[in-house]
Write an enzyme that holds these catalytic residues in place. Structure first.
Site, PDB file in Angstrom:
ATOM      1  N   ASP A  72       0.827  -1.202   0.000  1.00 30.25           N
ATOM      2  CA  ASP A  72       0.000   0.000   0.000  1.00 30.25           C
ATOM      3  C   ASP A  72       0.865   1.257   0.000  1.00 30.25           C
ATOM      4  O   ASP A  72       1.834   1.362   0.757  1.00 30.25           O
ATOM      5  CB  ASP A  72      -0.923  -0.001   1.229  1.00 30.25           C
ATOM      6  CG  ASP A  72      -1.904   1.150   1.204  1.00 30.25           C
ATOM      7  OD1 ASP A  72      -2.757   1.161   0.294  1.00 30.25           O
ATOM      8  OD2 ASP A  72      -1.803   2.027   2.069  1.00 30.25           O
ATOM      9  N   GLU A  89       1.033  -0.447  -5.049  1.00 32.68           N
ATOM     10  CA  GLU A  89      -0.192   0.346  -5.180  1.00 32.68           C
ATOM     11  C   GLU A  89       0.208   1.822  -5.297  1.00 32.68           C
ATOM     12  O   GLU A  89       0.065   2.601  -4.368  1.00 32.68           O
ATOM     13  CB  GLU A  89      -1.118   0.110  -3.963  1.00 32.68           C
ATOM     14  CG  GLU A  89      -2.488   0.751  -4.091  1.00 32.68           C
ATOM     15  CD  GLU A  89      -2.629   2.042  -3.286  1.00 32.68           C
ATOM     16  OE1 GLU A  89      -3.635   2.743  -3.475  1.00 32.68           O
ATOM     17  OE2 GLU A  89      -1.742   2.355  -2.471  1.00 32.68           O
TER      18      GLU A  89
END
Length: 650
Positions: A283, A325
């Site tokens: 992330d 991401e």
């Protein structure tokens, strides 16, 4: 380049840890020696100046050894099977879905009973959204982690997760989990110790006694959530310090200039690998390195860290791929696949967020020129890496493509973006969408878009008006959007609920921990009675489910759809039609999508100019054979419809 001293050091440490270098551990030892020079070089480029650099490098090596030792025989066998396939994640046979366990089915131990539903749809790859411990009311949807190794009791236990993974492995399904590298919850044990004044753990974060350095950082760092979390620092009364909190005030940014942070997070990464994760979603990697005088995003050192992690994973858990991401502009996203010596050796997978946003652009305008203007940048993705291709996800829709692409299509960039925001928030007179603006910046008026696939495609309004024609159009839009994502290239990733016609779920407004964040409107709570309607012919749920099911089935039948850098966009003979060719050997698949509310006419010359000498085509979607006509004749594509036309053997 061979590094004798480093090799000797590795051999000594491996032997001290009891590895059988000529037995079961030979493969690991060989990979470690083969990657050691790169690991050492990347590490030294970041940390050579650090006083504890050498001791922590030894800890890094021990972490790799322990990660390997903790990897069970089943996972090692799967590593070997994946290696035999090459880049296994490029296959046309992988189709995914992303979901929140609690909103999808309750708890992890309920998930096995829902796997047959996913299998019937054609899903064999599951992204389980964050499930590790995060404080209620301060979780950011699970991205504020307080314990990287403990499943939150809301979802079950770590043993429940292991049981799900084991069953998925038996069913030959793949698993993706998230790891949040950029920050922790302020309730994480490292942050708790830092609050109490422990200097070791205060150095795990960016903590300052006064506003001098925070003000200097803020001068060049853009605000991520200007409405709900302005600025990038939060005063912590307990510690008596300002703490960097780029996202929310309860998420403390980790300090990767400290190598101890890297080593400890690498240990967590290998823990996830040994849970049986096939793809690890990293992330917000764009934010992991901070430097004064910069935006603190997409810095070269962030790429160095990702390359170092990739090398380490290749050694200790070679079957696990890494997804970065990074939701950034096309030219920036390419860097996350690696550059120069590390081309295709950084992140294996990335989100094609630009293409996702461009599809929404085309749907609103009926014009594909902006989409086509972006493709030259997107085609630079190196062979051996792949996209997550998607129409909708848990996050908002950002209009993150360059103004130059909008200008190249003949539009005014400001007015164009303004139209899109008005269209999808439902305020434009021509709009059929039911969405909302997210994270509006009051200074710049920049904003992103929230709303479910069905609601943004007009289904919510159509159902409310009991308008059968509008319902039909909305369903066509939904399948059009899904079809382009599924056949474009990469791993198609559905978002749960989209396969069963879920419109916006407004129940989040009654939850104090969610009501401030309208992204929850497109994160529905699944009503399994509604999902039963996917089996009832004629229902809206069945029409969308069966259409999506057909698309996934077709994808798996067509090897040409595998992501082997085998895509070429067709010359835009009609501005309403986006078309590309997927090629493999003598097979060519022409994928054509009409984003207009009127029938589109495409000259047969658009096919002939590709140089393949075709005379007949088979449309897999409409199940009909077509004869290529004269140049003055046309292929007619109905409004919001598409064709999947194959030449060659069929």
């Amino acid at each position: 380049m061979y590094h004798y001293t480093l090799h000797q050091r590795i051999t000594r440490i491996c032997e001290q840890q009891g590895l059988l270098l000529n037995g079961d551990d030979l493969g690991f030892y060989t990979r470690l020696c083969a990657n050691a020079t790169a690991i050492d070089s990347l590490y030294r480029s970041l940390y050579n100046h650090h006083l504890a650099s050498d001791a922590l490098f030894e800890r890094l090596l021990l972490t790799l050894i322990q990660g390997h030792q903790q990897r069970n025989r089943e996972l090692r066998k799967r590593d070997t099977e994946k290696a035999a396939k090459g880049q296994w994640f490029l296959s046309n046979e992988i189709c995914g879905m992303s979901l929140y366990v609690d909103r999808f089915c309750g708890k992890l131990n309920d998930l096995p009973t829902r796997l047959p539903y996913l299998e019937s749809l054609g899903v064999n790859f599951l992204h389980i959204m964050p499930i590790f411990e995060s404080p209620a009311g301060e979780s950011d949807g699970g991205y504020a982690v307080s314990d990287f190794r403990k499943v939150d009791t809301r979802f079950g236990t770590i043993d429940d997760l292991r049981a799900v993974q084991k069953l998925m492995q038996e069913k030959e399904m793949y698993l993706m989990l998230d790891i949040v590298l950029n920050h922790t919850s302020h309730h994480h044990e490292w942050a708790v110790k830092a609050k109490k004044g422990d200097p070791v753990y205060q150095d795990y974060f960016y903590m300052y006694d006064d506003r001098t350095l925070p003000d200097q950082f803020d001068a060049t760092m853009p605000e991520i959530f200007p409405e709900s979390a302005p600025g990038s620092f939060t005063w912590n009364k307990e510690a008596g310090k300002w703490v960097m909190t780029v996202f929310h005030n309860y998420q403390w940014d980790l300090n990767y200039t400290n190598p101890a942070v890297l080593v400890d997070m690498l240990d967590n990464i290998l823990f996830y690998a040994n849970l049986g994760v096939d793809i690890l979603r990293i992330d917000a990697p764009a934010f992991i390195w901070k430097q004064l005088g910069t935006t603190c995003q997409n810095l070269p050192e962030a790429h160095t860290i990702l390359r170092l992690i990739r090398q380490c994973v290749e050694v200790a858990a070679p079957g696990m791929a890494l997804l970065g991401e990074a939701i950034v502009a096309p030219k920036e996203i390419m860097k996350y696949f690696g550059t120069d010596l590390y081309t295709a050796k950084e992140c294996d997978v990335a989100y094609n967020a630009t293409q996702m946003a461009l599809q929404w652009d085309a749907l609103a305008t009926g014009d594909t020129r902006v989409m086509l203007a972006a493709q030259q940048d997107l085609l630079q993705k190196p062979f051996g890496c792949t996209w997550i291709s998607y129409t909708r996800c848990h996050d908002d829709i950002g209009l993150g493509y360059d103004d130059s692409m909008i200008t190249a299509a003949g539009f005014n960039a400001y007015e164009h973006r303004k139209f899109l925001k008005e269209y999808y928030s439902g305020t434009h007179p021509a709009s059929t969408a039911s969405g909302a603006l997210f994270s509006v910046n009051p200074k710049t008026q920049d904003a992103r878009i929230s709303g479910s696939l069905a609601s943004l495609c007009g289904l919510e309004r159509a159902i409310a008006a009991n308008d059968e024609q509008a319902i039909n159009i909305a369903i066509r839009k939904i399948l059009l959007m899904q079809a382009q994502s599924i056949f474009l290239g990469g791993i198609p990733m559905l978002f749960y609920g989209d396969e069963a016609a879920y419109t916006n779920d407004y129940s989040y407004l009654n939850d104090e921990g969610k009501s401030y964040d309208n992204r929850w409107m497109h994160r529905p709570v699944i009503d399994w009675q509604k999902n039963e309607k996917t089996k009832e012919a004629g229902t809206i749920e069945h029409r969308i489910f069966s259409g999506t099911q057909r698309l996934l089935k077709l994808r798996k039948q067509l090897p040409v759809v595998g992501d082997y850098k085998n895509i070429r966009w067709i010359t835009p003979h009609n501005i309403h039609v986006a078309g590309f060719i997927r090629s493999m050997d003598e097979s060519h698949l022409y994928c054509l999508f009409n984003f207009s509310n009127k029938a589109a006419y495409l000259t047969w010359y658009a096919f002939k100019e590709q140089g393949y000498g075709i005379s007949n085509l088979y449309d897999h979607w409409n199940e009909q054979r077509l004869t290529v006509g004269s140049d003055h004749e046309y292929l007619i594509i109905e409004p919001y419809s598409f064709c999947l036309l194959e030449s060659g053997s069929y």
